[in-house]
Write a protein that holds these residues in place. Structure first.
Motif, PDB file in Angstrom:
ATOM      1  N   TYR A 601       0.855  -1.174   0.000  1.00 36.56           N
ATOM      2  CA  TYR A 601       0.000   0.000   0.000  1.00 36.56           C
ATOM      3  C   TYR A 601       0.893   1.225   0.000  1.00 36.56           C
ATOM      4  CZ  TYR A 601       1.029   0.505   4.997  1.00 36.56           C
ATOM      5  OH  TYR A 601       1.659   0.668   6.193  1.00 36.56           O
ATOM      6  N   LEU A 602       0.277   2.333  -0.336  1.00 33.69           N
ATOM      7  CA  LEU A 602       0.978   3.608  -0.386  1.00 33.69           C
ATOM      8  C   LEU A 602       0.090   4.630   0.298  1.00 33.69           C
ATOM      9  CD1 LEU A 602       3.410   5.218  -1.612  1.00 33.69           C
ATOM     10  CD2 LEU A 602       1.964   5.627  -3.601  1.00 33.69           C
ATOM     11  N   ARG A 603       0.654   5.314   1.285  1.00 32.45           N
ATOM     12  CA  ARG A 603      -0.161   6.312   1.976  1.00 32.45           C
ATOM     13  C   ARG A 603       0.640   7.582   2.160  1.00 32.45           C
ATOM     14  NH1 ARG A 603       0.688   7.538   7.236  1.00 32.45           N
ATOM     15  NH2 ARG A 603       2.185   6.270   8.416  1.00 32.45           N
ATOM     16  N   SER A 604      -0.082   8.683   2.300  1.00 32.26           N
ATOM     17  CA  SER A 604       0.551   9.978   2.513  1.00 32.26           C
ATOM     18  C   SER A 604      -0.480  10.927   3.103  1.00 32.26           C
ATOM     19  CB  SER A 604       1.093  10.540   1.195  1.00 32.26           C
ATOM     20  OG  SER A 604       1.587  11.850   1.383  1.00 32.26           O
ATOM     21  N   ASP A 605      -0.004  11.859   3.945  1.00 30.88           N
ATOM     22  CA  ASP A 605      -0.903  12.879   4.493  1.00 30.88           C
ATOM     23  C   ASP A 605      -1.170  13.976   3.467  1.00 30.88           C
ATOM     24  OD1 ASP A 605      -0.925  11.504   6.874  1.00 30.88           O
ATOM     25  OD2 ASP A 605       0.765  12.644   7.715  1.00 30.88           O
ATOM     26  N   ASP A 606      -0.418  13.966   2.380  1.00 25.95           N
ATOM     27  CA  ASP A 606      -0.570  14.989   1.339  1.00 25.95           C
ATOM     28  C   ASP A 606      -1.441  14.414   0.224  1.00 25.95           C
ATOM     29  OD1 ASP A 606      -0.322  16.888  -0.612  1.00 25.95           O
ATOM     30  OD2 ASP A 606       1.852  17.115  -0.423  1.00 25.95           O
ATOM     31  N   SER A 607      -2.747  14.810   0.211  1.00 23.81           N
ATOM     32  CA  SER A 607      -3.663  14.262  -0.795  1.00 23.81           C
ATOM     33  C   SER A 607      -3.295  14.712  -2.199  1.00 23.81           C
ATOM     34  CB  SER A 607      -5.107  14.667  -0.470  1.00 23.81           C
ATOM     35  OG  SER A 607      -5.205  16.084  -0.405  1.00 23.81           O
ATOM     36  N   ALA A 608      -2.704  15.915  -2.334  1.00 21.05           N
ATOM     37  CA  ALA A 608      -2.274  16.384  -3.669  1.00 21.05           C
ATOM     38  C   ALA A 608      -1.153  15.499  -4.206  1.00 21.05           C
ATOM     39  CB  ALA A 608      -1.823  17.837  -3.593  1.00 21.05           C
ATOM     40  N   LEU A 609      -0.256  15.113  -3.326  1.00 26.12           N
ATOM     41  CA  LEU A 609       0.840  14.219  -3.740  1.00 26.12           C
ATOM     42  C   LEU A 609       0.286  12.871  -4.178  1.00 26.12           C
ATOM     43  CD1 LEU A 609       3.850  13.600  -4.035  1.00 26.12           C
ATOM     44  CD2 LEU A 609       3.907  13.018  -1.602  1.00 26.12           C
ATOM     45  N   MET A 610      -0.716  12.357  -3.480  1.00 27.49           N
ATOM     46  CA  MET A 610      -1.318  11.079  -3.851  1.00 27.49           C
ATOM     47  C   MET A 610      -1.985  11.187  -5.218  1.00 27.49           C
ATOM     48  SD  MET A 610      -0.457   9.134  -1.443  1.00 27.49           S
ATOM     49  CE  MET A 610      -1.465   7.681  -1.703  1.00 27.49           C
ATOM     50  N   ALA A 611      -2.619  12.309  -5.470  1.00 22.24           N
ATOM     51  CA  ALA A 611      -3.253  12.502  -6.778  1.00 22.24           C
ATOM     52  C   ALA A 611      -2.200  12.548  -7.889  1.00 22.24           C
ATOM     53  CB  ALA A 611      -4.078  13.784  -6.754  1.00 22.24           C
TER      54      ALA A 611
END
Length: 805
Positions: A601-611
């Motif tokens: 899985y891949l997670r991040s607190d930065d939703s823009a980075l995930m997009a």
């Protein structure tokens, strides 16, 4: 007075017999049962050939003089007859040398040549042909009239005289291969100066008729140089060019550093991209070129260092899947793919000082049975010889290296000798052995220069120490005593003085290049491996800090503060502000993405980075799926997910099930540890040189066995021949090979022997016979009591013992 060869040995004192064993140690491997067995072994082809291989040119020519001066009826010669052919002051010394080895034996006025000498040497002693009366009656008549012979030779046309001079120099046999020599040779044949001959037992040669120069004509043509040709009682010591020993050592130390650096670069390139093992064994041509290019070397130098590293145990084979497997089994099965990789010993070797690392390589090079100069040549099947392939194996390579280096070692310190001078001296010292070793000697000299053992044409001071103490401690595969650094070898200590001291600092330039002003300490080298990338090919002393190298340092556990502290502590120049910004920026971006197992899985607190990640087309192969604004999952494993994200320019880190960051160095694959060639050969260095009590014990054992054997032969005939069994004096330790040697000697001397054999019914019998011939798997021998010619199959013969009076 002793009559037979065995009686001559038996009459020796214990000191003289011990001296013979020291000169010919193969005679007691294993210890013979008695003096008769020792005599048989001393006259065997193999032992005589080994003894002749160690004799110099002058001594061999004196032996040829003994062969030439033998009486036709008694086959004996004398010191006086030898001196007539070799009128040199040192001939007596050479005769004593031959008698000490029992190649000549008997009293000075009735010397005999050991039986097998004629079998293992040229049929043309000193390059002279056979006597004229043996070749042709008309040629014999010509040479009998010395005045007519001289007139005929003087009247020869220039072309015919050139042919005569060529044959007189030896060998005395020639073939009519060119039209240009047909007419001159025809004239010589018509004058009976040359005699047409055929090779024994063969049809006429396809390349023309053979002609032979009679011995008497050859000796006449050598009237200016002597019957044996030019005699050189003393070795041709190279004149050499004197050089400053300090300059030689300094140049050698520079080459030592280059050899060690290049070896490291090759092995690091091999670790980064393992090379497959070819089905026939060895490293492929493309992989050799790739490794050489990565290390900044030419292919011959890369081949030498790879062969040396393999011999030192720094390279090994492992299954492509990572499982350790026996190399022999996997190659034989043909179903397992293997790769070359650095071994675990490489990591230990890499942590040593430069002098210790070089000593490990140099010792392995001295001991390895490989000839790197063969790489790139074609074998007998016209296939290229590859690095680490079986075709480059040469059993005589270690001895050839030692012989070539000992020539330089015997010169004054700093004396540089030309290659041809070294080869000329080696050819004088052991002509028989050097005949097929010129390429090996050249390989030895070029390899010594490449490794820094030799510099400016002279051997270095630490190279001399290496030759004096070539063996390694048992149990130490590297041969550098890493467990006892307080007592390094003499070569290591001498080399340490010449090499620059290791440095613990570097210089950071404004363009983010890092210059190390000397060989780095192991700790500094390890830090540079993590935080910087080699700037020049092969990883010399210039590195460069990049965003990628900083990210790699963060991946293995460094923090931004750790990196700032490292550069401030190690750099002797101010740290550029651009480097500080680069570290801070990389640390801020590092860990912005987190991966875990889903598959992954891949997670991040930065939703823009995930997009951004989800929209990146380069990551389509990951099959990412968004399950929450800040969480993506992939069916691939974490390692593949991390690798793909980093290749796309992101800076992810892994985390465990509790969300904690997982930072670690990447796993390093290594092949199984192998021992160094120097260690493996330590217990197989050839026949043991006996001395002192051990030598006295061997002599005593032979004497006791001889007494027991002779006592057994004096037993009553009824006891010896009970039930038709039991060869007189036969012991269980006599082997089939010794029986063959007895029979070969009996054929030469026309002597009687007791033969033990197994008949067609399985019964063991013995018979006293006189051997006539030994060939094609059968012994033909005459039984004088029944006047019958018997034929024995050699595989049925169990033993053979000479008849003793």
């Amino acid at each position: 007075m002793p009559t037979t060869f065995a009686d001559q040995l038996r009459s020796l004192t214990d000191e003289a017999l011990g001296a013979l064993i020291q000169l010919r140690p193969d005679l007691v491997v294993p210890v013979p049962a008695d003096v008769s067995a020792l005599a048989i072994r001393a006259q065997s082809r193999g032992s005589v050939a080994r003894c002749l291989d160690g004799l110099d040119e002058f001594t061999l020519l004196v032996l040829d003089a003994a062969r030439l001066s033998r009486d036709a009826e008694t086959a004996r010669t004398s010191v006086a007859a030898i001196l007539e052919l070799a009128a040199e002051d040192d001939v007596s010394v050479a005769i004593d040398r031959l008698r000490a080895r029992f190649l000549l034996y008997g009293p000075p006025d009735a010397l005999e040549v050991a039986g097998a000498v004629d079998e293992v040497t040229s049929p043309y002693p000193a390059g002279l042909g056979r006597p004229a009366d043996y070749l042709d009656a008309q040629a014999a008549a010509l040479v009998a009239d010395r005045a007519k012979l001289r007139r005929t030779v003087l009247s020869a046309p220039p072309a015919a005289r050139a042919v005569l001079d060529r044959l007189a120099a030896g060998p005395p046999i020639g073939a009519l291969r060119r039209e240009a020599v047909v007419e001159p040779v025809r004239w010589l044949v018509e004058q009976h100066i040359l005699v047409p001959v055929l090779e024994a037992g063969r049809a006429p040669r396809a390349d023309g008729e053979l002609v032979e120069l009679p011995r008497e004509v050859g000796m006449l043509l050598r009237r200016d140089t002597g019957p044996l040709g030019v005699l050189r009682p003393f070795p041709p010591i190279p004149d050499g060019t004197p050089r400053d020993p300090q300059s030689v050592d300094s140049a050698g130390a520079g080459q030592v550093m280059e050899a060690v650096r290049s070896t490291e670069a090759l092995l690091e390139a091999l670790a980064a991209e393992p090379a497959p093992v070819l089905r026939a064994g060895g490293l492929g041509v493309r992989d050799l070129k790739r490794l050489a290019r990565a290390a900044g070397l030419d292919e011959p130098m890369a081949a030498l260092l790879l062969e040396t590293a393999y011999a030192a145990g720094l390279i090994g084979e492992v299954e492509a899947g990572g499982t350790t497997r026996s190399v022999t089994v996997s190659r034989a099965s043909g179903g397992v793919d293997e790769t070359f990789l650095p071994t675990g010993s490489y990591d230990l070797w890499h942590a040593l000082s430069i002098a210790q690392r070089w000593t490990a390589l140099a010792r392995a090079w001295l001991a390895m049975t490989r000839q790197p100069s063969l790489v790139g040549q074609r074998d007998e099947r016209d296939r290229p010889i590859n690095v680490l392939a079986p075709d480059a194996e040469r059993a005589g390579a270690p001895q050839a290296r030692r012989e070539a280096l000992l020539v330089l070692n015997d010169l004054k310190p700093g004396t540089a000798a030309q290659t041809d001078e070294v080869l000329g001296l080696l050819a004088w010292q052991a002509p028989r052995r050097s005949r097929g070793r010129e390429a090996a000697h050249r390989d030895a000299l070029s390899g010594a220069a490449a490794l820094g053992v030799v510099a400016l044409g002279a051997i270095t001071s630490y190279g001399r120490l290496l030759l004096e103490d070539p063996d390694v401690d048992e149990g130490d595969p590297l041969g550098v005593r890493p467990g006892n650094p307080a007592t390094p070898s003499d070569a290591v200590r001498a080399l340490d003085v010449l090499l620059p001291a290791p440095v613990d600092h570097f210089l950071v330039q404004a363009d983010l290049s890092v210059v190390v002003p000397g060989p780095p300490e192991p700790e500094l080298a390890a830090e540079l491996d993590v935080v910087a990338e080699p700037e020049s090919a092969g990883g010399a002393s210039v590195f460069r800090v990049t965003a990628e190298s900083v990210r790699q340092a963060l991946d293995v556990g460094y923090t931004a503060n750790d990196l700032h502290t490292l550069f401030k502590r190690r750099s002797r120049t101010p740290v550029p502000q651009t480097l500080t910004y680069m570290i801070d920026d990389a640390a801020r971006r590092h860990g912005g993405l987190r991966t875990g197992s889903a598959g992954s899985y891949l997670r991040s607190d930065d939703s823009a980075l995930m997009a951004e990640v989800l929209a990146d087309k380069r990551l389509a192969i990951l099959n990412l799926r968004q399950i929450a604004p800040t969480v993506l999952v992939s069916p691939l494993q974490v390692a593949r997910l991390l690798g793909a994200l980093r290749e796309a320019g992101f800076a992810p880190v892994a985390e465990d099930a509790g969300g904690a960051t997982v930072l670690s160095r990447p796993a390093v694959r290594r092949a199984p540890t192998r021992s160094s060639m120097a260690t493996r050969l330590a217990d197989h260095s050839g026949p043991l040189m006996l001395a002192g009590p051990r030598l006295a014990g061997v002599v005593e054992q032979i004497r006791r066995g001889d007494i027991a054997t002779r006592a057994a032969r004096r037993a009553p005939d009824s006891v010896r021949a009970a039930n038709g069994q039991g060869v007189p004096g036969l012991t269980s330790v006599q082997r089939h090979s010794e029986a063959m040697a007895v029979l070969q000697q009996a054929v030469r001397e026309k002597a009687k022997v007791w033969v033990g054999y197994v008949d067609s019914h399985g019964a063991t019998l013995s018979r006293l016979v006189r051997p006539v011939s030994l060939s094609a798997g059968y012994l033909r021998a005459e039984d004088e009591r029944t006047e019958t010619l018997h034929t024995f199959a050699l595989h049925r013969i169990t033993a053979a013992v000479p008849e003793e009076v």
